[in-house]
Design an enzyme around this catalytic site. Structure first.
Site, PDB file in Angstrom:
ATOM      1  N   ARG A 162      49.979 -51.261  49.764  1.00 14.05           N
ATOM      2  CA  ARG A 162      48.664 -51.149  49.109  1.00 14.05           C
ATOM      3  C   ARG A 162      47.545 -51.730  49.989  1.00 14.05           C
ATOM      4  NH1 ARG A 162      51.632 -48.572  46.109  1.00 14.05           N
ATOM      5  NH2 ARG A 162      51.379 -48.387  43.852  1.00 14.05           N
ATOM      6  N   SER A 237      48.094 -49.110  38.138  1.00 20.48           N
ATOM      7  CA  SER A 237      48.437 -50.529  38.259  1.00 20.48           C
ATOM      8  C   SER A 237      47.160 -51.338  38.481  1.00 20.48           C
ATOM      9  CB  SER A 237      49.339 -50.766  39.467  1.00 20.48           C
ATOM     10  OG  SER A 237      50.489 -49.985  39.396  1.00 20.48           O
ATOM     11  N   GLU A 333      44.696 -55.027  42.170  1.00 22.44           N
ATOM     12  CA  GLU A 333      44.800 -53.932  43.121  1.00 22.44           C
ATOM     13  C   GLU A 333      43.504 -53.132  43.078  1.00 22.44           C
ATOM     14  OE1 GLU A 333      46.183 -49.973  42.684  1.00 22.44           O
ATOM     15  OE2 GLU A 333      48.226 -50.702  42.958  1.00 22.44           O
TER      16      GLU A 333
HETATM   17  N1  EPU Z   1      58.689 -53.992  34.664  1.00 16.99           N
HETATM   18  C1  EPU Z   1      58.785 -54.690  33.475  1.00 16.99           C
HETATM   19  N2  EPU Z   1      57.859 -54.441  32.506  1.00 16.99           N
HETATM   20  C2  EPU Z   1      56.875 -53.533  32.657  1.00 16.99           C
HETATM   21  C3  EPU Z   1      56.778 -52.827  33.860  1.00 16.99           C
HETATM   22  C4  EPU Z   1      57.688 -53.072  34.850  1.00 16.99           C
HETATM   23  O1  EPU Z   1      59.661 -55.522  33.279  1.00 16.99           O
HETATM   24  O2  EPU Z   1      56.071 -53.378  31.718  1.00 16.99           O
HETATM   25  C5  EPU Z   1      59.671 -54.259  35.727  1.00 16.99           C
HETATM   26  C6  EPU Z   1      61.037 -53.681  35.500  1.00 16.99           C
HETATM   27  O3  EPU Z   1      61.962 -54.596  36.032  1.00 16.99           O
HETATM   28  C7  EPU Z   1      61.064 -52.438  36.346  1.00 16.99           C
HETATM   29  C8  EPU Z   1      60.222 -52.874  37.521  1.00 16.99           C
HETATM   30  O4  EPU Z   1      59.227 -53.725  36.938  1.00 16.99           O
HETATM   31  O5  EPU Z   1      62.340 -52.087  36.725  1.00 16.99           O
HETATM   32  C9  EPU Z   1      59.542 -51.759  38.273  1.00 16.99           C
HETATM   33  O6  EPU Z   1      58.736 -50.989  37.389  1.00 16.99           O
HETATM   34  P1  EPU Z   1      58.154 -49.562  37.829  1.00 16.99           P
HETATM   35  O7  EPU Z   1      59.238 -48.725  38.361  1.00 16.99           O
HETATM   36  O8  EPU Z   1      57.341 -49.037  36.704  1.00 16.99           O
HETATM   37  O9  EPU Z   1      57.251 -49.919  39.077  1.00 16.99           O
HETATM   38  P2  EPU Z   1      56.151 -51.043  39.332  1.00 16.99           P
HETATM   39  O10 EPU Z   1      56.628 -51.921  40.444  1.00 16.99           O
HETATM   40  O11 EPU Z   1      55.777 -51.688  38.049  1.00 16.99           O
HETATM   41  C10 EPU Z   1      54.982 -49.670  41.223  1.00 16.99           C
HETATM   42  C11 EPU Z   1      53.598 -49.184  41.567  1.00 16.99           C
HETATM   43  C12 EPU Z   1      53.207 -47.980  40.717  1.00 16.99           C
HETATM   44  C13 EPU Z   1      54.238 -46.890  40.968  1.00 16.99           C
HETATM   45  C14 EPU Z   1      55.623 -47.434  40.581  1.00 16.99           C
HETATM   46  C15 EPU Z   1      56.736 -46.452  40.857  1.00 16.99           C
HETATM   47  C16 EPU Z   1      52.435 -51.178  42.338  1.00 16.99           C
HETATM   48  C17 EPU Z   1      51.347 -52.163  42.079  1.00 16.99           C
HETATM   49  N3  EPU Z   1      52.634 -50.261  41.397  1.00 16.99           N
HETATM   50  O12 EPU Z   1      54.936 -50.152  39.878  1.00 16.99           O
HETATM   51  O13 EPU Z   1      51.958 -47.519  41.169  1.00 16.99           O
HETATM   52  O14 EPU Z   1      53.952 -45.733  40.206  1.00 16.99           O
HETATM   53  O15 EPU Z   1      55.903 -48.621  41.377  1.00 16.99           O
HETATM   54  O16 EPU Z   1      56.988 -46.413  42.211  1.00 16.99           O
HETATM   55  O17 EPU Z   1      53.084 -51.236  43.386  1.00 16.99           O
HETATM   56  C18 EPU Z   1      49.596 -47.499  40.843  1.00 16.99           C
HETATM   57  O18 EPU Z   1      49.490 -48.032  41.936  1.00 16.99           O
HETATM   58  O19 EPU Z   1      48.588 -47.219  40.148  1.00 16.99           O
HETATM   59  C19 EPU Z   1      50.931 -47.234  40.297  1.00 16.99           C
HETATM   60  C20 EPU Z   1      51.111 -46.763  39.073  1.00 16.99           C
END
Ligand code: EPU
Length: 337
Positions: A162, A237, A333
């Site tokens: 990012r 995010s 972000e």
């Molecule tokens: N999780 C929770 N609770 C939640 C959300 C997430 O416990 O409400 C934990 C879970 O352990 C889950 C892990 O977080 O397994 C990962 O969640 P997710 O796959 O939804 O990914 P993220 O790390 O929360 C990142 C990006 C997203 C992208 C997803 C999928 C960032 C800041 N965000 O989210 O990007 O879509 O991975 O690759 O890195 C964006 O930038 O706008 C965005 C949506």
């Protein structure tokens, strides 16, 4: 070129915040862009792309320049790859769909990300195991001072999670006018190891997916977890996942044995901020017309009529609470203005 005055920015930011721009102009040619930058009557200028990564907390006392440079073209082709150039004002997802319609591979995991092509390199957009940098070839950017167009190759962009040079040394100095991607035309390299994609493809009984099927799976996952900005204001995010020293994570595990993490390097791990925010009890919290999304705690939402200041205050409460409970700092972000 039509400069308007006192224009609501509500349609131009995905959070749907109703603030007013003192002056406003839509730009669809490079010539107009160069000309508008020379206008002495408007010393303060704010460049806006898709408006998907910005939180507007007050009226904008400037000339807002809305970039709408359009056009997609194939630059060159080899047996295996194609270079495709898209101008900055193309909508990101529509561009991804265009590449898939040509059977060009590489962007399928980045389906349905809000925003425009021109802003995609700034924060090196990423999802489901793929980042923009993986297919990025180069971009052209207009120097705001000199009006010269400079080409940045991948190394020059210094991409990171990012992050890029456009958020660091070069911040505020350039307007990206086009981005060129190197995509595959055969032997597409699929990235389907990310848990959610794997299970979505399994549910669909797809064993050897095409790039179009991967895109459809990603769209289904995003639609189930992330609010559609056309229905509920948000900017994806709101926070970055914090990257911390392994020792910090080991300390966290003593108190929270189930805390998830992803390896970054020998020394560093990434902790999902969504998990921290959910564990702190914020997921689905609603304060009148704004709050934290029900299905993904990383996303702050405007249910309609919230002010940017309300959302900023909520984000600060979340940050201080996370610091207090876990002793971990989470950074936004989204650009706050
Ligand atoms: N999780 C929770 N609770 C939640 C959300 C997430 O416990 O409400 C934990 C879970 O352990 C889950 C892990 O977080 O397994 C990962 O969640 P997710 O796959 O939804 O990914 P993220 O790390 O929360 C990142 C990006 C997203 C992208 C997803 C999928 C960032 C800041 N965000 O989210 O990007 O879509 O991975 O690759 O890195 C964006 O930038 O706008 C965005 C949506």
């Amino acid at each position: 070129m039509n400069i308007q005055h006192h224009v609501s920015l509500k349609p131009y930011n995905t959070f749907g915040i109703d603030v007013v721009a003192k002056h406003f102009v839509t730009i669809s040619t490079l010539e107009d862009l160069k000309e508008v930058l020379t206008l002495k009557d408007y010393p303060n200028k704010l460049v806006l792309g898709g408006g998907s990564n910005i939180l507007l907390t007050k009226d904008v006392d400037a000339l807002v320049i809305l970039i709408r440079l359009k056009g997609i073209s194939v630059v060159s082709q080899t047996n295996d790859t194609v270079l495709v150039k898209a101008n900055a004002g193309e909508n990101w997802h529509e561009f991804v769909l265009w590449t898939l319609a040509q059977d060009f591979g590489g962007l399928e995991n980045l389906s349905l990300i809000p925003g425009n092509v021109g802003t995609s390199p700034i924060q090196n957009i990423g999802a489901y195991g793929v980042e923009l940098k993986d297919t990025f070839e180069s971009c052209e950017a207009l120097n705001i001072e000199t009006h010269a167009i400079t080409s940045f190759n991948k190394d020059a962009c210094a991409f990171d999670y990012r992050n890029s040079i456009f958020k660091q040394h070069a911040k505020g100095q350039y307007i990206i006018t086009s981005v060129t991607f190197k995509l595959s035309i055969k032997n597409h390299q699929l990235h389907t190891n990310y848990g959610a994609i794997k299970s979505e493809l399994e549910t669909r009984n797809i064993i050897e997916p095409t790039i179009q099927e991967v895109s459809k799976a990603v769209i289904a996952i995003r639609e189930s977890k992330l609010p559609n900005p056309k229905e509920i204001g948000n900017s994806g995010s709101f926070f970055k996942n914090p990257v911390v020293d392994k020792s910090v994570y080991l300390d966290l595990l003593k108190q929270f044995p189930n805390a998830p993490s992803y390896p970054v390097s020998e020394r560093l791990v990434k902790i999902p901020a969504g998990w921290l925010i959910e564990t702190a009890g914020f997921k689905g919290k609603r304060l009148g017309n704004y709050g934290v999304h029900n299905n993904q705690a990383l996303v702050l939402v405007n249910y309609g009529g919230a002010s940017g200041f309300d959302i900023l205050r909520l984000s600060e409460i979340i940050q201080t609470t996370i610091k207090r409970i876990f002793n971990i700092t989470i950074e936004s972000e989204v650009n706050i203005l």
